[in-house]
Design a protein around this motif. Structure first.
Motif, short mmCIF file in Angstrom:
data_model
loop_
_atom_site.label_atom_id
_atom_site.label_comp_id
_atom_site.label_asym_id
_atom_site.label_seq_id
_atom_site.Cartn_x
_atom_site.Cartn_y
_atom_site.Cartn_z
N LEU A 509 0.96 -1.27 0.06
CA LEU A 509 0.13 -0.12 -0.08
C LEU A 509 0.78 1.28 0.19
O LEU A 509 0.65 2.39 -0.74
N GLN A 510 1.89 1.32 0.86
CA GLN A 510 2.89 2.26 0.87
C GLN A 510 3.38 2.47 -0.50
O GLN A 510 3.72 3.66 -0.92
N GLU A 511 3.93 1.76 -1.24
CA GLU A 511 4.41 1.80 -2.41
C GLU A 511 3.57 2.37 -3.47
O GLU A 511 3.93 3.12 -4.33
N PHE A 512 2.19 1.82 -3.39
CA PHE A 512 1.31 2.45 -4.34
C PHE A 512 0.96 3.70 -3.89
O PHE A 512 0.90 4.70 -5.04
N SER A 513 1.12 4.32 -2.73
CA SER A 513 0.89 5.68 -2.35
C SER A 513 2.10 6.49 -3.11
O SER A 513 1.75 7.78 -3.47
N LEU A 516 1.69 7.26 -6.68
CA LEU A 516 0.40 8.06 -6.80
C LEU A 516 0.95 9.39 -6.67
O LEU A 516 0.71 10.44 -7.45
N GLY A 517 1.91 9.59 -5.45
CA GLY A 517 2.47 10.74 -5.58
C GLY A 517 3.48 11.38 -6.73
O GLY A 517 3.48 12.46 -7.00
N ARG A 518 4.17 10.25 -7.34
CA ARG A 518 4.86 10.69 -8.32
C ARG A 518 3.92 10.97 -9.73
O ARG A 518 4.13 11.77 -10.53
N PHE A 519 2.91 10.39 -9.76
CA PHE A 519 1.78 10.71 -10.81
C PHE A 519 1.24 11.95 -10.85
O PHE A 519 1.10 12.83 -11.54
N LEU A 520 1.12 12.22 -9.45
CA LEU A 520 0.38 13.56 -9.13
C LEU A 520 1.58 14.82 -9.23
O LEU A 520 1.23 15.96 -8.70
N ARG A 521 2.90 14.55 -9.42
CA ARG A 521 4.08 15.35 -9.34
C ARG A 521 4.23 15.96 -8.10
O ARG A 521 4.48 17.24 -7.90
N LEU A 522 3.86 15.35 -6.73
CA LEU A 522 4.35 16.15 -5.78
C LEU A 522 5.51 15.73 -5.18
O LEU A 522 6.33 15.21 -5.70
N PRO A 523 5.99 16.69 -4.58
CA PRO A 523 7.53 17.00 -4.05
C PRO A 523 7.79 15.48 -3.37
O PRO A 523 7.27 15.14 -2.58
N LYS A 524 9.18 15.31 -3.73
CA LYS A 524 9.57 14.13 -3.09
C LYS A 524 10.48 14.43 -1.81
O LYS A 524 11.28 15.49 -2.07
N TRP A 587 0.62 7.18 7.62
CA TRP A 587 1.94 6.82 6.95
C TRP A 587 1.53 6.46 5.34
O TRP A 587 2.66 6.77 4.57
N LEU A 588 0.34 6.33 5.03
CA LEU A 588 0.06 6.35 3.51
C LEU A 588 0.16 7.67 3.00
O LEU A 588 0.66 7.83 1.74
N VAL A 589 -0.38 8.69 3.54
CA VAL A 589 -0.21 10.20 3.01
C VAL A 589 1.37 10.50 3.12
O VAL A 589 1.84 11.12 2.00
N LEU A 590 2.07 10.24 4.19
CA LEU A 590 3.58 10.39 3.97
C LEU A 590 4.18 9.60 2.95
O LEU A 590 5.17 10.25 2.41
N GLY A 591 3.46 8.53 2.48
CA GLY A 591 4.48 7.91 1.28
C GLY A 591 4.17 8.54 0.25
O GLY A 591 4.92 8.24 -0.80
N LEU A 633 25.46 5.21 -9.58
CA LEU A 633 23.98 5.28 -10.44
C LEU A 633 23.03 4.13 -9.50
O LEU A 633 21.86 4.91 -9.02
N CYS A 634 23.31 3.15 -9.22
CA CYS A 634 22.64 2.04 -8.30
C CYS A 634 22.33 2.91 -6.95
O CYS A 634 21.11 3.02 -6.35
N ARG A 635 23.19 3.35 -6.55
CA ARG A 635 23.00 4.25 -5.05
C ARG A 635 22.06 5.34 -5.14
O ARG A 635 21.10 5.26 -4.28
N VAL A 636 22.23 5.97 -6.20
CA VAL A 636 21.19 7.04 -6.43
C VAL A 636 20.17 6.74 -6.75
O VAL A 636 18.72 7.27 -6.17
N ARG A 637 19.66 5.81 -7.39
CA ARG A 637 18.46 5.24 -7.76
C ARG A 637 17.82 4.23 -6.80
O ARG A 637 16.56 4.16 -6.80
N CYS A 638 18.54 3.78 -5.74
CA CYS A 638 17.95 2.98 -4.69
C CYS A 638 17.12 3.89 -3.89
O CYS A 638 17.55 4.55 -3.11
N SER A 639 15.58 3.79 -3.90
CA SER A 639 14.76 4.70 -3.22
C SER A 639 14.74 4.13 -1.75
O SER A 639 14.59 4.76 -0.79
N TYR A 640 15.68 2.92 -1.18
CA TYR A 640 15.65 2.42 0.32
C TYR A 640 16.90 2.85 0.63
O TYR A 640 17.10 2.76 2.02
N GLY A 641 17.72 3.54 -0.09
CA GLY A 641 19.21 3.78 0.59
C GLY A 641 19.89 2.72 1.06
O GLY A 641 20.37 2.74 2.23
N ALA A 642 19.88 1.29 0.36
CA ALA A 642 20.26 0.21 0.81
C ALA A 642 21.58 0.04 0.07
O ALA A 642 22.23 -0.98 0.29
#
Length: 688
Positions: A509-513, A516-524, A587-591, A633-642
């Protein structure tokens, strides 16, 4: 200091709950009229039960002291059971529990409603939680109790606690109660019989009383001289009663003509639990008094079995009998087999003789004459003594479809993330495929199968280890257990990533959220590297706090576990108190702005998964020497900071999203591969 005092209070409260049985003042409010609480009959919370006349009527007892089966909080569910002397449930009441789904999820109303189903059922009738799946007649002698949607495992635990405690009381206090299933007329038994056969075989029995015998019964009483007719004719017949059970069709045909037999069968088709008893009196007694009303209980006739009264009622049938059957006052009575009557065992028929003394407001004297009766076993059938499946097997049977689908889907997912990993990550529709899988996880594993894993289960296991209890409760939710099995397999193969990245409905659910934020062009909004590292430690602190709660205040663990919004978002589908809905919604809105903030920073289950990930046997994500030096590149693209600046993967934070695998194999995105295509030597791969 406030925290310390609060923890001490919880500890004292939890110890007080399990200190011993309830007192009389605590038990009495649960007793329903016309019953009253008797005396304590043991040290395990067992009390005698009294009826309105003060006679012993059964037992009252708690379940937790005799059958302390741990629930999903690790603590037993305590219920109060009222049982009559025949082994029938009078009532089952909830006393105390800590089942998470009922404490602050569904509320206690459905739990209490579940317990109402026991009323009137006998401990001799096997009962299971589930459905009969269309089995005619209730499933071959089994009684099926409706479970509670979203809480099937908890009600199974409660059910097993009730049965275990009840059978213990029955064995210790009620050794005389019968254990065979009641008999009912066998529709397949066909035997030609005549009235003479019925008499010769004892199927039709006679009670004959002369006037002299009635006089003798009243001799020495106030009513000794109040029947001139008996004095005038001592040898005359006062009572010439014949009794025959006409429930079996072969017996009824030997007594009734065709039209009366057909009327009786139509009556029995409507009142299928009634046993019809034909009574004929050729004497002057007449069976009923002048004030008798048809279709009511006859005031001069009664019956009992095993010392307990049977309810007789006029069947209100108008009929004649065959030639050869004694003539006289005749009526067909009925008694309900569901109330314990067994026509194939000895029972006692009672006829009251009455006399009146005085003209105005006369005093009534009564003497009784009895006749013992039973009908041969060959005319009856008994329900097979159904043996219920073990609780875990019954749970598996009820969830068979879900288990089969998961047994197909989960191994397929393992293959896709293992041998098929590179092909999956390189698929041009990979994002669509991943989101489709996450959608299925949310809908099927989460909302439908109710298999959202929770930190509550490991904590309950820890408490069970401490208390030395049974782990059987884990088997009552086989779907979740199967998901746990694959999550643990993921520990060994990849670390925490299989569950956290692919099998967690709330994580999905958080990933979908976030999408959705990216689709709505909300700030990251993402914390910097330093704060990211600090915040990732929070979940380990919360995990440690929950483990400490198990030792310090075990009865509060379900409350503390509300740090997880899983129950709100997945188990109850947001149907809860506003504060819980707001918390999960936060948490879903924060997502929308921060990628999976709860999973990365707060989730105690994720922390446990990360610890479990230390079982991982290998570094499965391929890396090159160029990764990190200089390629980032992989580090920058990793959304989890892993991925560390060195290019190595931090598996304790890796969610196995495969984004870095896709980049690593893509000749159009991987910088080392692009440079190699331009003639620069490609360095060897290195461990992640």
């Amino acid at each position: 200091m406030r925290v310390i005092f609060a923890l001490l209070f919880w500890l004292v409260q939890s110890l007080g709950v399990m200190a011993g049985p309830l007192t009389r003042d605590q038990v009495e409010p649960f007793i329903i009229p016309p019953y009253a609480l008797g005396e304590s009959v043991g040290d395990k919370g067992v009390w005698s039960l009294r009826n309105s006349g003060g006679a012993e009527a059964g037992y009252v007892f708690e379940t937790a002291l005799m059958a302390p089966l741990p629930g999903f909080s690790g603590a037993p569910i305590n219920m109060l059971v009222m049982l009559d002397l025949e082994g029938r449930f009078i009532d089952v009441r909830l006393i105390a529990h800590n089942e998470p789904i009922f404490v602050s999820g569904l509320g206690e109303a459905p739990f209490r409603k579940f317990m109402e189903q026991y009323r009137g059922h006998s401990i001799h009738t096997p009962m299971v939680v589930g459905t009969s799946y269309g089995t005619e007649g209730g499933g071959g002698g089994l009684v099926y109790l409706d479970g509670v949607v979203k809480a099937t495992a908890s009600v199974r635990i409660a059910h097993e606690s009730i049965l275990a405690a009840t059978l213990q009381v029955a064995r210790e206090k009620m050794q005389g109660i019968k254990s065979t299933p009641p008999a009912h007329p066998d529709p397949d038994h066909d035997e030609p019989l005549t009235w003479t056969d019925l008499v010769d075989q004892g199927i039709a029995r006679n009670l004959r009383v002369t006037n002299a015998e009635v006089d003798a019964a009243f001799s020495g009483t106030l009513w000794a001289e109040d029947d001139p007719e008996a004095k005038a004719d001592p040898e005359g017949i006062y009572l010439d009663l014949w009794l025959v059970d006409v429930g079996p069709a072969s017996i009824a045909r030997a007594v009734l003509p065709d039209d009366a037999f057909a009327d009786l069968q139509r009556f029995l088709s409507v009142s299928g639990f009634d046993e019809p008893l034909l009574v004929i009196d050729a004497g002057r007694h007449g069976l009923v008094s002048d004030g008798f009303v048809r279709n009511t209980a006859p005031d001069l006739l009664g019956a009992s079995q095993d010392g307990l009264p049977l309810a007789l009622r006029d069947a209100d049938l108008v009929f004649s009998t065959l030639s050869g059957v004694p003539e006289g006052t005749a009526m067909i009575l009925r008694t309900d087999r569901r109330l314990g009557f067994d026509p194939a065992r000895d029972w006692v028929f009672e006829v009251k003789a009455t006399r009146a003394h005085g003209m105005f407001q006369p005093e009534i004297g009564i003497v009784a004459f009895t006749l013992t009766h039973s009908t041969p076993e060959r005319f009856f059938a008994r329900a097979a003594v159904a043996t219920p499946l073990p609780p875990w097997a019954e749970a598996v049977r009820n969830r068979a479809t879900d288990l089969i689908l998961l047994a197909i889907a989960l191994p397929a997912l393992l293959l896709a993330l293992g041998p098929g990993m590179n092909r999956l990550a390189g698929h041009r529709r990979f994002t669509v495929i991943r989101l489709s899988i996450l959608a299925l996880v949310t809908v099927f594993i989460g909302w439908w199968a109710q298999a959202q894993l929770s930190i509550v289960t490991p904590l309950a296991i820890l408490r069970t280890v401490i208390d030395g209890g049974s782990f059987a409760y884990l088997l009552y939710d086989p779907v979740s257990l199967l998901v746990w099995a694959f999550a643990i397999a993921g520990f060994v193969l990849w670390g925490r990533g299989l569950f956290c990245g692919w099998l967690c409905p709330f994580g999905a659910l958080q990933e979908f959220s976030h999408h959705l934020g990216r689709f709505l062009r909300l700030p990251k909004v993402e914390p910097g590297a330093l704060w990211d590292a600090r915040l990732k430690l929070v979940k380990y602190g919360l995990l440690a706090g929950l483990v400490a709660t198990v030792f310090i205040a075990p009865d509060q663990i379900d409350t503390a576990a509300e740090i997880e919004p899983f129950k709100t978002a997945i188990t109850t589908f947001f149907v809860r108190e506003p504060v819980f809905v707001a918390y999960a919604g936060f948490w879903l809105v924060l997502g929308l702005f921060t990628f999976k903030g709860f999973c990365r920073y707060v989730c105690p289950l994720g922390a446990l998964m990360a610890v479990g990930g230390m079982l991982r046997g290998r570094n499965w994500i391929a890396r090159r020497t160029d990764c990190g030096t200089p390629c980032q590149l992989c580090r920058v693209r990793c959304s989890y900071g892993a991925i560390k600046p060195s290019g190595a993967v931090d598996y304790s934070e890796c969610f196995q999203c495969l984004d870095c695998v896709a980049i690593h194999n893509d000749t159009t995105r991987c910088v080392p591969l692009i440079l190699a295509a331009k003639g620069r030597p490609l360095h060897k791969e290195k461990a992640a």
